[in-house]
Scaffold this motif. Structure first.
Motif, PDB file in Angstrom:
ATOM      1  N   VAL A  28       0.855  -1.179   0.000  1.00 22.85           N
ATOM      2  CA  VAL A  28       0.000   0.000   0.000  1.00 22.85           C
ATOM      3  C   VAL A  28       0.894   1.232   0.000  1.00 22.85           C
ATOM      4  O   VAL A  28       1.699   1.400   0.926  1.00 22.85           O
ATOM      5  N   PRO A  29       0.788   2.106  -1.010  1.00 22.95           N
ATOM      6  CA  PRO A  29       1.576   3.347  -0.973  1.00 22.95           C
ATOM      7  C   PRO A  29       1.136   4.211   0.210  1.00 22.95           C
ATOM      8  O   PRO A  29      -0.062   4.292   0.521  1.00 22.95           O
ATOM      9  N   ILE A  30       2.099   4.815   0.885  1.00 21.95           N
ATOM     10  CA  ILE A  30       1.808   5.726   1.998  1.00 21.95           C
ATOM     11  C   ILE A  30       2.641   6.995   1.826  1.00 21.95           C
ATOM     12  O   ILE A  30       3.642   6.996   1.110  1.00 21.95           O
ATOM     13  N   ARG A  31       2.206   8.055   2.487  1.00 21.63           N
ATOM     14  CA  ARG A  31       3.016   9.266   2.539  1.00 21.63           C
ATOM     15  C   ARG A  31       4.088   9.074   3.614  1.00 21.63           C
ATOM     16  O   ARG A  31       3.880   8.361   4.592  1.00 21.63           O
ATOM     17  N   GLU A  32       5.220   9.703   3.428  1.00 25.36           N
ATOM     18  CA  GLU A  32       6.293   9.567   4.413  1.00 25.36           C
ATOM     19  C   GLU A  32       5.802   9.937   5.806  1.00 25.36           C
ATOM     20  O   GLU A  32       6.176   9.321   6.800  1.00 25.36           O
ATOM     21  N   ALA A  33       4.907  10.920   5.897  1.00 23.50           N
ATOM     22  CA  ALA A  33       4.368  11.355   7.194  1.00 23.50           C
ATOM     23  C   ALA A  33       3.513  10.282   7.867  1.00 23.50           C
ATOM     24  O   ALA A  33       3.272  10.356   9.073  1.00 23.50           O
ATOM     25  N   GLU A  34       3.063   9.279   7.110  1.00 20.53           N
ATOM     26  CA  GLU A  34       2.243   8.197   7.667  1.00 20.53           C
ATOM     27  C   GLU A  34       3.069   7.055   8.250  1.00 20.53           C
ATOM     28  O   GLU A  34       2.515   6.140   8.865  1.00 20.53           O
ATOM     29  N   ARG A  35       4.367   7.092   8.066  1.00 18.01           N
ATOM     30  CA  ARG A  35       5.226   6.027   8.579  1.00 18.01           C
ATOM     31  C   ARG A  35       5.076   5.898  10.096  1.00 18.01           C
ATOM     32  O   ARG A  35       4.919   6.892  10.791  1.00 18.01           O
ATOM     33  N   GLN A  36       5.172   4.642  10.571  1.00 16.89           N
ATOM     34  CA  GLN A  36       5.090   4.390  12.011  1.00 16.89           C
ATOM     35  C   GLN A  36       6.306   3.649  12.551  1.00 16.89           C
ATOM     36  O   GLN A  36       6.423   3.466  13.760  1.00 16.89           O
ATOM     37  N   PHE A  37       7.193   3.208  11.682  1.00 17.77           N
ATOM     38  CA  PHE A  37       8.363   2.429  12.084  1.00 17.77           C
ATOM     39  C   PHE A  37       9.587   3.321  11.910  1.00 17.77           C
ATOM     40  O   PHE A  37      10.049   3.526  10.789  1.00 17.77           O
ATOM     41  N   HIS A  38      10.119   3.844  13.012  1.00 16.75           N
ATOM     42  CA  HIS A  38      11.178   4.857  12.934  1.00 16.75           C
ATOM     43  C   HIS A  38      12.475   4.488  13.640  1.00 16.75           C
ATOM     44  O   HIS A  38      13.313   5.345  13.844  1.00 16.75           O
ATOM     45  N   TRP A  39      12.671   3.238  14.032  1.00 17.81           N
ATOM     46  CA  TRP A  39      13.907   2.893  14.731  1.00 17.81           C
ATOM     47  C   TRP A  39      15.080   2.879  13.746  1.00 17.81           C
ATOM     48  O   TRP A  39      14.884   2.772  12.538  1.00 17.81           O
ATOM     49  N   PRO A  40      16.318   2.976  14.263  1.00 17.08           N
ATOM     50  CA  PRO A  40      17.489   2.942  13.377  1.00 17.08           C
ATOM     51  C   PRO A  40      17.563   1.617  12.607  1.00 17.08           C
ATOM     52  O   PRO A  40      17.351   0.552  13.166  1.00 17.08           O
ATOM     53  N   ALA A  41      17.849   1.731  11.327  1.00 12.18           N
ATOM     54  CA  ALA A  41      17.919   0.535  10.483  1.00 12.18           C
ATOM     55  C   ALA A  41      19.248   0.520   9.750  1.00 12.18           C
ATOM     56  O   ALA A  41      19.781   1.575   9.433  1.00 12.18           O
ATOM     57  N   PRO A  42      19.824  -0.652   9.437  1.00 14.70           N
ATOM     58  CA  PRO A  42      19.262  -1.930   9.851  1.00 14.70           C
ATOM     59  C   PRO A  42      19.449  -2.158  11.339  1.00 14.70           C
ATOM     60  O   PRO A  42      20.349  -1.597  11.944  1.00 14.70           O
ATOM     61  N   GLY A  43      18.600  -2.977  11.879  1.00 15.82           N
ATOM     62  CA  GLY A  43      18.690  -3.335  13.284  1.00 15.82           C
ATOM     63  C   GLY A  43      17.343  -3.729  13.829  1.00 15.82           C
ATOM     64  O   GLY A  43      16.308  -3.482  13.198  1.00 15.82           O
ATOM     65  N   PRO A  44      17.333  -4.364  15.000  1.00 12.36           N
ATOM     66  CA  PRO A  44      16.083  -4.861  15.574  1.00 12.36           C
ATOM     67  C   PRO A  44      15.172  -3.734  16.038  1.00 12.36           C
ATOM     68  O   PRO A  44      15.618  -2.634  16.368  1.00 12.36           O
ATOM     69  N   ARG A  45      13.893  -4.034  16.059  1.00 12.71           N
ATOM     70  CA  ARG A  45      12.904  -3.119  16.636  1.00 12.71           C
ATOM     71  C   ARG A  45      13.187  -3.017  18.137  1.00 12.71           C
ATOM     72  O   ARG A  45      13.341  -4.040  18.814  1.00 12.71           O
ATOM     73  N   PRO A  46      13.261  -1.805  18.672  1.00 13.44           N
ATOM     74  CA  PRO A  46      13.497  -1.671  20.116  1.00 13.44           C
ATOM     75  C   PRO A  46      12.401  -2.359  20.932  1.00 13.44           C
ATOM     76  O   PRO A  46      11.239  -2.420  20.516  1.00 13.44           O
ATOM     77  N   ALA A  47      12.783  -2.872  22.078  1.00 17.09           N
ATOM     78  CA  ALA A  47      11.849  -3.613  22.934  1.00 17.09           C
ATOM     79  C   ALA A  47      10.639  -2.769  23.335  1.00 17.09           C
ATOM     80  O   ALA A  47       9.551  -3.311  23.534  1.00 17.09           O
ATOM     81  N   ASP A  48      10.806  -1.454  23.434  1.00 14.72           N
ATOM     82  CA  ASP A  48       9.686  -0.605  23.843  1.00 14.72           C
ATOM     83  C   ASP A  48       8.865  -0.061  22.671  1.00 14.72           C
ATOM     84  O   ASP A  48       7.921   0.696  22.879  1.00 14.72           O
ATOM     85  N   HIS A  49       9.211  -0.450  21.441  1.00 19.63           N
ATOM     86  CA  HIS A  49       8.439  -0.014  20.274  1.00 19.63           C
ATOM     87  C   HIS A  49       7.166  -0.843  20.193  1.00 19.63           C
ATOM     88  O   HIS A  49       7.206  -2.069  20.303  1.00 19.63           O
ATOM     89  N   PRO A  50       6.009  -0.208  20.003  1.00 17.53           N
ATOM     90  CA  PRO A  50       4.759  -0.991  19.960  1.00 17.53           C
ATOM     91  C   PRO A  50       4.716  -1.988  18.810  1.00 17.53           C
ATOM     92  O   PRO A  50       5.348  -1.788  17.768  1.00 17.53           O
ATOM     93  N   GLY A  51       3.925  -3.034  19.025  1.00 21.68           N
ATOM     94  CA  GLY A  51       3.701  -4.045  17.991  1.00 21.68           C
ATOM     95  C   GLY A  51       2.511  -3.665  17.110  1.00 21.68           C
ATOM     96  O   GLY A  51       1.932  -2.583  17.231  1.00 21.68           O
ATOM     97  N   LEU A  52       2.136  -4.578  16.236  1.00 18.05           N
ATOM     98  CA  LEU A  52       1.098  -4.304  15.252  1.00 18.05           C
ATOM     99  C   LEU A  52      -0.264  -4.016  15.876  1.00 18.05           C
ATOM    100  O   LEU A  52      -0.958  -3.088  15.446  1.00 18.05           O
ATOM    101  N   THR A  53      -0.657  -4.796  16.867  1.00 15.44           N
ATOM    102  CA  THR A  53      -1.974  -4.603  17.477  1.00 15.44           C
ATOM    103  C   THR A  53      -2.058  -3.229  18.131  1.00 15.44           C
ATOM    104  O   THR A  53      -3.033  -2.494  17.928  1.00 15.44           O
ATOM    105  N   VAL A  54      -1.040  -2.855  18.895  1.00 20.24           N
ATOM    106  CA  VAL A  54      -1.030  -1.546  19.561  1.00 20.24           C
ATOM    107  C   VAL A  54      -1.061  -0.413  18.532  1.00 20.24           C
ATOM    108  O   VAL A  54      -1.729   0.611  18.736  1.00 20.24           O
ATOM    109  N   LEU A  55      -0.360  -0.599  17.421  1.00 19.60           N
ATOM    110  CA  LEU A  55      -0.315   0.426  16.374  1.00 19.60           C
ATOM    111  C   LEU A  55      -1.591   0.478  15.537  1.00 19.60           C
ATOM    112  O   LEU A  55      -1.764   1.384  14.715  1.00 19.60           O
ATOM    113  N   GLY A  56      -2.484  -0.480  15.739  1.00 19.34           N
ATOM    114  CA  GLY A  56      -3.723  -0.513  14.964  1.00 19.34           C
ATOM    115  C   GLY A  56      -3.530  -1.009  13.550  1.00 19.34           C
ATOM    116  O   GLY A  56      -4.332  -0.740  12.665  1.00 19.34           O
ATOM    117  N   LEU A  57      -2.460  -1.759  13.344  1.00 17.55           N
ATOM    118  CA  LEU A  57      -2.184  -2.312  12.023  1.00 17.55           C
ATOM    119  C   LEU A  57      -2.551  -3.776  11.987  1.00 17.55           C
ATOM    120  O   LEU A  57      -2.405  -4.485  11.102  1.00 17.55           O
TER     121      LEU A  57
END
Length: 156
Positions: free
Chosen positions: A127-156
């Motif tokens: 699905v194309p999105i606008r850059e402002a709609e992004r929800q995944f902002h951790w440093p990449a490459p690398g693992p998602r931080p432990a305190d970053h919400p998962g899909l259910t919390v993000l409403g995805l």
């Protein structure tokens, strides 16, 4: 090849551990590291591509991450039973023109007794999105931080 715990049969806890380990490996964007989680003759369906084996998996991932730039992924267990786990996932990426996408998908996994994935079946929609709609902002490459919400919390 050494075993890749947790091993089947899976419980809610061990299925979640297996999904998070897969998420962390894919977020490394290291095709050779990711390929080691699969049996030497692992069978894959990814969208409309069908292939077998670690070398094919690593080659596929090299092509994928050459196209899907700034890739960040979250996986969540949907169901499990015995040596099988079903996950849903979302990843964000952009192409070489700077267009951002959010890709939604489902995977069905089957593991051997050593915890290596013998089969992976993936269905994915972009699905194309606008850059402002992004929800995944951790440093990449690398693992998602432990305190970053998962899909259910993000409403995805």
């Amino acid at each position: 090849m050494t075993a890749r715990p947790p091993l089947p049969p899976y419980t809610a806890e061990t299925a979640a551990q297996k999904a998070r380990a897969a998420e962390d490996a894919w977020n490394s964007r290291d095709p050779d590291r990711v390929a080691l989680a699969y049996t030497e003759d692992s069978r894959w369906r990814n969208r409309a591509e069908f292939f077998t084996g670690r070398e094919a998996i690593a080659a596929f991932l090299r092509r994928k991450w050459a196209k899907e730039l700034d890739y960040r992924l979250i996986k969540e267990v949907w169901a499990w039973q015995g040596n099988r786990i079903a996950v849903r996932f979302v990843y964000e990426w952009h192409d070489d023109s700077g267009t951002w996408f959010r890709s939604h998908g489902n995977e069905n996994w089957e593991f051997d007794a050593d915890g290596l994935m013998a089969q992976r079946h993936a269905s994915i929609n972009d699905v194309p999105i606008r850059e402002a709609e992004r929800q995944f902002h951790w440093p990449a490459p690398g693992p998602r931080p432990a305190d970053h919400p998962g899909l259910t919390v993000l409403g995805l």
